[in-house]
Design a protein around this motif. Structure first.
Motif, PDB file in Angstrom:
ATOM      1  N   THR A   3       1.010  -1.269   0.145  1.00  0.00           N
ATOM      2  CA  THR A   3       0.099  -0.035   0.194  1.00  0.00           C
ATOM      3  C   THR A   3       1.015   1.085  -0.052  1.00  0.00           C
ATOM      4  O   THR A   3       1.814   1.397   0.779  1.00  0.00           O
ATOM      5  CB  THR A   3      -0.978  -0.027   1.194  1.00  0.00           C
ATOM      6  N   VAL A  61      -3.928   6.994   0.623  1.00  0.00           N
ATOM      7  CA  VAL A  61      -3.658   5.578   0.887  1.00  0.00           C
ATOM      8  C   VAL A  61      -3.931   5.098  -0.731  1.00  0.00           C
ATOM      9  O   VAL A  61      -5.144   5.217  -1.233  1.00  0.00           O
ATOM     10  CB  VAL A  61      -4.478   4.860   1.748  1.00  0.00           C
ATOM     11  N   ALA A  66      -7.256   9.594   2.700  1.00  0.00           N
ATOM     12  CA  ALA A  66      -7.831   8.925   3.676  1.00  0.00           C
ATOM     13  C   ALA A  66      -8.008   9.676   5.093  1.00  0.00           C
ATOM     14  O   ALA A  66      -9.025   9.579   5.908  1.00  0.00           O
ATOM     15  CB  ALA A  66      -6.843   7.600   4.178  1.00  0.00           C
ATOM     16  N   VAL A 100     -10.474  11.486   9.833  1.00  0.00           N
ATOM     17  CA  VAL A 100     -10.557  10.219   9.067  1.00  0.00           C
ATOM     18  C   VAL A 100     -11.565  10.182   8.136  1.00  0.00           C
ATOM     19  O   VAL A 100     -12.537  10.099   8.662  1.00  0.00           O
ATOM     20  CB  VAL A 100     -10.127   8.968   9.867  1.00  0.00           C
ATOM     21  N   ARG A 103     -14.575   5.555   5.503  1.00  0.00           N
ATOM     22  CA  ARG A 103     -13.947   4.533   4.742  1.00  0.00           C
ATOM     23  C   ARG A 103     -12.863   3.925   5.178  1.00  0.00           C
ATOM     24  O   ARG A 103     -12.529   2.507   4.939  1.00  0.00           O
ATOM     25  CB  ARG A 103     -13.849   4.552   3.048  1.00  0.00           C
ATOM     26  N   PHE A 104     -11.930   4.641   6.001  1.00  0.00           N
ATOM     27  CA  PHE A 104     -10.711   4.364   6.378  1.00  0.00           C
ATOM     28  C   PHE A 104     -10.720   4.024   7.962  1.00  0.00           C
ATOM     29  O   PHE A 104      -9.600   3.609   8.756  1.00  0.00           O
ATOM     30  CB  PHE A 104      -9.425   4.981   6.067  1.00  0.00           C
ATOM     31  N   GLN A 107      -8.761   1.636  10.950  1.00  0.00           N
ATOM     32  CA  GLN A 107      -7.708   0.652  10.263  1.00  0.00           C
ATOM     33  C   GLN A 107      -6.337   1.346  10.678  1.00  0.00           C
ATOM     34  O   GLN A 107      -5.236   1.141  10.048  1.00  0.00           O
ATOM     35  CB  GLN A 107      -7.677   0.982   8.563  1.00  0.00           C
ATOM     36  N   MET A 109      -5.370   4.330  10.705  1.00  0.00           N
ATOM     37  CA  MET A 109      -4.763   5.636  10.066  1.00  0.00           C
ATOM     38  C   MET A 109      -4.011   6.783  10.697  1.00  0.00           C
ATOM     39  O   MET A 109      -3.298   7.364  10.185  1.00  0.00           O
ATOM     40  CB  MET A 109      -5.937   5.950   9.109  1.00  0.00           C
TER      41      MET A 109
END
Length: 170
Positions: A3, A61, A66, A100, A103-104, A107, A109
């Protein structure tokens, strides 16, 4: 496949995406029962000002935004008065408005963001990072602790008392 995570300056064309991410974060803070970001700040003007002044940064990302944050060098008037004591007196980078994209969420982030910010700070020869957060922003408090930030005291900012943290980088 690896990634690709990149921290870059926000551009004007990122503004709508950034505002959308901030609106999600504002709603999440409210849902979590927090008073932080519930009085009309940050808003679209905040995003515009951040981008215009070169403070706005996005972490992408694989090319998708993100996370949004504002990174400001040596300039947070509220930090000149602290109920407590900072670790250092010299130059510092201020981290504000971390948000954030949902959708992220969940995780890691923000931890990745702080890794990126620390690399950025180191590469620019800035000796420390200062950040504040609401006393009820448990997720951010845990992240700051896990990333080795030291609790320095309280500052008065945006209509409320915030917990202030610092990490020496150089």
């Amino acid at each position: 496949m690896q990634t690709e995570i990149i921290l870059r300056k926000a551009q004007q064309e990122d503004k709508d995406i950034i505002w959308s991410i901030l609106q999600q974060a504002i709603a999440r803070r409210k849902k979590d029962g927090s008073s932080q970001w519930q009085q009309g700040y940050p808003n679209e003007d905040t995003v515009e000002t951040d981008i215009t002044n070169g403070f706005g940064y996005v972490m992408t990302v694989d090319g998708v935004i993100a996370v949004y944050t504002a990174l400001i060098l040596n300039d947070e008037p509220a930090y000149s008065t602290i109920d407590g004591a900072w670790l250092s007196e010299g130059e510092f980078l201020v981290v504000h408005r971390v948000a954030v994209d949902e959708r992220f969420a969940g995780q890691g982030m923000v931890k990745k963001l702080f890794d990126q910010i620390e690399d950025f700070t180191r590469s620019h020869g800035i000796p420390s990072i200062k950040v504040d957060t609401n006393f009820d922003n448990i997720a951010m408090l845990k992240i700051l602790e896990s990333k080795g930030y030291s609790y320095c005291g309280e500052v008065y900012l945006a209509g409320g008392i915030r917990k202030a943290y610092e990490k020496l980088i150089l």
